[in-house]
Motif scaffolding. Structure first.
Motif, PDB file in Angstrom:
ATOM      1  N   LEU A  12       0.878  -1.166   0.000  1.00 45.65           N
ATOM      2  CA  LEU A  12       0.000   0.000   0.000  1.00 45.65           C
ATOM      3  C   LEU A  12       0.916   1.217   0.000  1.00 45.65           C
ATOM      4  CD1 LEU A  12      -2.886   1.140   0.256  1.00 45.65           C
ATOM      5  CD2 LEU A  12      -2.591   1.055   2.726  1.00 45.65           C
ATOM      6  N   GLY A  13       0.877   1.978  -1.083  1.00 42.73           N
ATOM      7  CA  GLY A  13       1.747   3.141  -1.197  1.00 42.73           C
ATOM      8  C   GLY A  13       1.033   4.286  -1.880  1.00 42.73           C
ATOM      9  N   GLN A  14       1.592   5.446  -1.742  1.00 45.02           N
ATOM     10  CA  GLN A  14       0.995   6.657  -2.296  1.00 45.02           C
ATOM     11  C   GLN A  14       1.691   7.042  -3.599  1.00 45.02           C
ATOM     12  OE1 GLN A  14       1.058   9.925   0.437  1.00 45.02           O
ATOM     13  NE2 GLN A  14       0.067  11.311  -0.970  1.00 45.02           N
ATOM     14  N   ILE A  15       0.905   7.479  -4.579  1.00 48.30           N
ATOM     15  CA  ILE A  15       1.455   8.030  -5.818  1.00 48.30           C
ATOM     16  C   ILE A  15       1.615   9.525  -5.581  1.00 48.30           C
ATOM     17  CG2 ILE A  15       1.063   8.447  -8.269  1.00 48.30           C
ATOM     18  CD1 ILE A  15      -0.689   5.883  -8.250  1.00 48.30           C
ATOM     19  N   GLN A  16       2.858   9.979  -5.478  1.00 43.08           N
ATOM     20  CA  GLN A  16       3.127  11.390  -5.202  1.00 43.08           C
ATOM     21  C   GLN A  16       2.481  12.266  -6.271  1.00 43.08           C
ATOM     22  OE1 GLN A  16       4.605  12.482  -2.382  1.00 43.08           O
ATOM     23  NE2 GLN A  16       4.679  10.331  -1.779  1.00 43.08           N
ATOM     24  N   GLY A  17       1.667  13.212  -5.837  1.00 45.06           N
ATOM     25  CA  GLY A  17       0.995  14.115  -6.763  1.00 45.06           C
ATOM     26  C   GLY A  17      -0.271  13.550  -7.379  1.00 45.06           C
ATOM     27  N   GLY A  18      -0.621  12.312  -7.040  1.00 47.26           N
ATOM     28  CA  GLY A  18      -1.837  11.694  -7.572  1.00 47.26           C
ATOM     29  C   GLY A  18      -1.604  11.050  -8.928  1.00 47.26           C
ATOM     30  N   PHE A  38      -4.353 -12.169  -8.428  1.00 44.95           N
ATOM     31  CA  PHE A  38      -3.753 -11.034  -7.748  1.00 44.95           C
ATOM     32  C   PHE A  38      -4.498  -9.791  -8.186  1.00 44.95           C
ATOM     33  CE2 PHE A  38      -1.121 -11.419 -11.576  1.00 44.95           C
ATOM     34  CZ  PHE A  38      -0.997 -10.116 -12.023  1.00 44.95           C
ATOM     35  N   ASP A  39      -4.488  -8.779  -7.313  1.00 43.58           N
ATOM     36  CA  ASP A  39      -5.238  -7.550  -7.552  1.00 43.58           C
ATOM     37  C   ASP A  39      -4.312  -6.345  -7.542  1.00 43.58           C
ATOM     38  OD1 ASP A  39      -7.585  -9.063  -7.494  1.00 43.58           O
ATOM     39  OD2 ASP A  39      -7.954  -8.644  -5.386  1.00 43.58           O
ATOM     40  N   ILE A  40      -4.659  -5.352  -8.349  1.00 41.78           N
ATOM     41  CA  ILE A  40      -4.015  -4.046  -8.348  1.00 41.78           C
ATOM     42  C   ILE A  40      -5.130  -3.029  -8.208  1.00 41.78           C
ATOM     43  CG2 ILE A  40      -2.656  -2.386  -9.673  1.00 41.78           C
ATOM     44  CD1 ILE A  40      -1.498  -4.846 -11.213  1.00 41.78           C
ATOM     45  N   ASN A  41      -5.037  -2.185  -7.168  1.00 41.42           N
ATOM     46  CA  ASN A  41      -6.059  -1.166  -6.926  1.00 41.42           C
ATOM     47  C   ASN A  41      -5.439   0.222  -6.944  1.00 41.42           C
ATOM     48  OD1 ASN A  41      -8.310  -2.917  -6.411  1.00 41.42           O
ATOM     49  ND2 ASN A  41      -7.392  -3.391  -4.441  1.00 41.42           N
ATOM     50  N   PHE A  42      -6.080   1.145  -7.647  1.00 41.21           N
ATOM     51  CA  PHE A  42      -5.728   2.560  -7.591  1.00 41.21           C
ATOM     52  C   PHE A  42      -6.824   3.211  -6.758  1.00 41.21           C
ATOM     53  CE2 PHE A  42      -3.564   1.024 -11.350  1.00 41.21           C
ATOM     54  CZ  PHE A  42      -2.288   1.522 -11.146  1.00 41.21           C
ATOM     55  N   GLN A  43      -6.493   3.436  -5.492  1.00 40.26           N
ATOM     56  CA  GLN A  43      -7.454   3.859  -4.479  1.00 40.26           C
ATOM     57  C   GLN A  43      -7.215   5.321  -4.119  1.00 40.26           C
ATOM     58  OE1 GLN A  43      -8.236   0.750  -1.615  1.00 40.26           O
ATOM     59  NE2 GLN A  43      -8.053   2.232   0.040  1.00 40.26           N
ATOM     60  N   THR A  44      -8.275   6.025  -3.736  1.00 43.45           N
ATOM     61  CA  THR A  44      -8.163   7.462  -3.463  1.00 43.45           C
ATOM     62  C   THR A  44      -7.359   7.795  -2.220  1.00 43.45           C
ATOM     63  OG1 THR A  44     -10.295   7.461  -2.335  1.00 43.45           O
ATOM     64  CG2 THR A  44     -10.291   8.030  -4.679  1.00 43.45           C
ATOM     65  N   SER A  45      -7.321   6.924  -1.233  1.00 45.40           N
ATOM     66  CA  SER A  45      -6.466   7.101  -0.053  1.00 45.40           C
ATOM     67  C   SER A  45      -6.269   5.741   0.613  1.00 45.40           C
ATOM     68  CB  SER A  45      -7.036   8.144   0.913  1.00 45.40           C
ATOM     69  OG  SER A  45      -8.303   7.766   1.369  1.00 45.40           O
ATOM     70  N   ASN A  47      -7.274   4.113   3.414  1.00 39.54           N
ATOM     71  CA  ASN A  47      -8.182   3.351   4.279  1.00 39.54           C
ATOM     72  C   ASN A  47      -8.656   2.074   3.600  1.00 39.54           C
ATOM     73  OD1 ASN A  47      -8.173   5.251   6.423  1.00 39.54           O
ATOM     74  ND2 ASN A  47      -9.551   6.542   5.249  1.00 39.54           N
ATOM     75  N   THR A  48      -8.568   0.972   4.343  1.00 43.76           N
ATOM     76  CA  THR A  48      -9.019  -0.314   3.801  1.00 43.76           C
ATOM     77  C   THR A  48     -10.212  -0.884   4.563  1.00 43.76           C
ATOM     78  OG1 THR A  48      -7.384  -1.502   5.137  1.00 43.76           O
ATOM     79  CG2 THR A  48      -6.754  -0.911   2.880  1.00 43.76           C
ATOM     80  N   ALA A  49     -10.515  -0.343   5.752  1.00 46.70           N
ATOM     81  CA  ALA A  49     -11.673  -0.815   6.513  1.00 46.70           C
ATOM     82  C   ALA A  49     -12.271   0.354   7.293  1.00 46.70           C
ATOM     83  CB  ALA A  49     -11.266  -1.939   7.462  1.00 46.70           C
ATOM     84  N   PRO A  50     -13.311   1.021   6.815  1.00 46.41           N
ATOM     85  CA  PRO A  50     -13.950   0.776   5.523  1.00 46.41           C
ATOM     86  C   PRO A  50     -13.060   1.263   4.381  1.00 46.41           C
ATOM     87  CG  PRO A  50     -14.927   2.708   6.534  1.00 46.41           C
ATOM     88  CD  PRO A  50     -13.943   2.134   7.532  1.00 46.41           C
ATOM     89  N   ARG A  51     -13.253   0.671   3.234  1.00 46.01           N
ATOM     90  CA  ARG A  51     -12.420   0.946   2.062  1.00 46.01           C
ATOM     91  C   ARG A  51     -12.787   2.284   1.425  1.00 46.01           C
ATOM     92  NH1 ARG A  51      -8.987  -1.879  -0.714  1.00 46.01           N
ATOM     93  NH2 ARG A  51      -9.600  -3.888   0.125  1.00 46.01           N
ATOM     94  N   ASP A  52     -11.738   3.045   1.092  1.00 46.91           N
ATOM     95  CA  ASP A  52     -11.941   4.274   0.332  1.00 46.91           C
ATOM     96  C   ASP A  52     -12.268   3.933  -1.116  1.00 46.91           C
ATOM     97  OD1 ASP A  52     -11.454   6.161   2.378  1.00 46.91           O
ATOM     98  OD2 ASP A  52      -9.303   5.888   2.169  1.00 46.91           O
ATOM     99  N   ASP A  53     -12.712   4.936  -1.869  1.00 45.18           N
ATOM    100  CA  ASP A  53     -13.043   4.718  -3.273  1.00 45.18           C
ATOM    101  C   ASP A  53     -11.835   4.176  -4.042  1.00 45.18           C
ATOM    102  OD1 ASP A  53     -15.581   5.661  -2.807  1.00 45.18           O
ATOM    103  OD2 ASP A  53     -15.327   7.534  -3.906  1.00 45.18           O
ATOM    104  N   ILE A  54     -12.127   3.318  -5.006  1.00 45.90           N
ATOM    105  CA  ILE A  54     -11.115   2.759  -5.905  1.00 45.90           C
ATOM    106  C   ILE A  54     -11.484   3.194  -7.312  1.00 45.90           C
ATOM    107  CG2 ILE A  54     -10.136   0.649  -6.887  1.00 45.90           C
ATOM    108  CD1 ILE A  54     -10.617  -0.715  -4.212  1.00 45.90           C
ATOM    109  N   GLY A  55     -10.609   3.991  -7.927  1.00 47.79           N
ATOM    110  CA  GLY A  55     -10.848   4.445  -9.300  1.00 47.79           C
ATOM    111  C   GLY A  55     -10.697   3.320 -10.301  1.00 47.79           C
TER     112      GLY A  55
END
Length: 111
Positions: A12-18, A38-45, A47-55
């Motif tokens: 779980l990591g952040q994409i600098q600048g979005g 296996f899964d790849i998620n591009f998530q807005t932030s 949080n996984t419980a509850p889960r934030d939006d996934i684009g």
């Protein structure tokens, strides 16, 4: 942006600048010969419980033979897209490219 090399799984990591239109993300890996998905998620932030939006949710279903594409908005899954062939096989190296566009994500498998 600095590459992330050999991250822990799950990662779980952040994409600098979005992840803005015109940007591209490359994910390289190895599909386990004994795993079924296996899964790849591009998530807005983060949080996984509850889960934030996934684009964009990419779920490579090795055992079932397809790649599911979906998103979560407001805690609700969208309609899954799962047409097309599975371009990744168990025990295979892969490279997935995701391009962010104004209205959609474009996904390509290169290796």
């Amino acid at each position: 942006m600095e590459p992330v090399i050999d991250p822990p799984v799950p990662y779980l990591g952040q994409i600098q600048g979005g992840f803005t239109p015109g940007q591209m993300i490359r994910v390289q890996g190895f599909a386990s010969p004994v795993g079924d998905r296996f899964d790849i998620n591009f998530q807005t932030s983060a949080n996984t419980a509850p889960r934030d939006d996934i684009g964009l949710h990419l779920s490579v279903r090795l055992a079932e033979g397809y790649v599911a594409r979906n998103s979560i908005q407001g805690g609700v899954w969208g309609e899954e897209q799962n047409s097309g062939d599975l371009p990744i096989q168990p025990g295979e190296k892969y490279e997935i490219i995701v391009l962010s566009d104004n209205r959609e994500f474009k996904v390509s498998k290169l290796i």
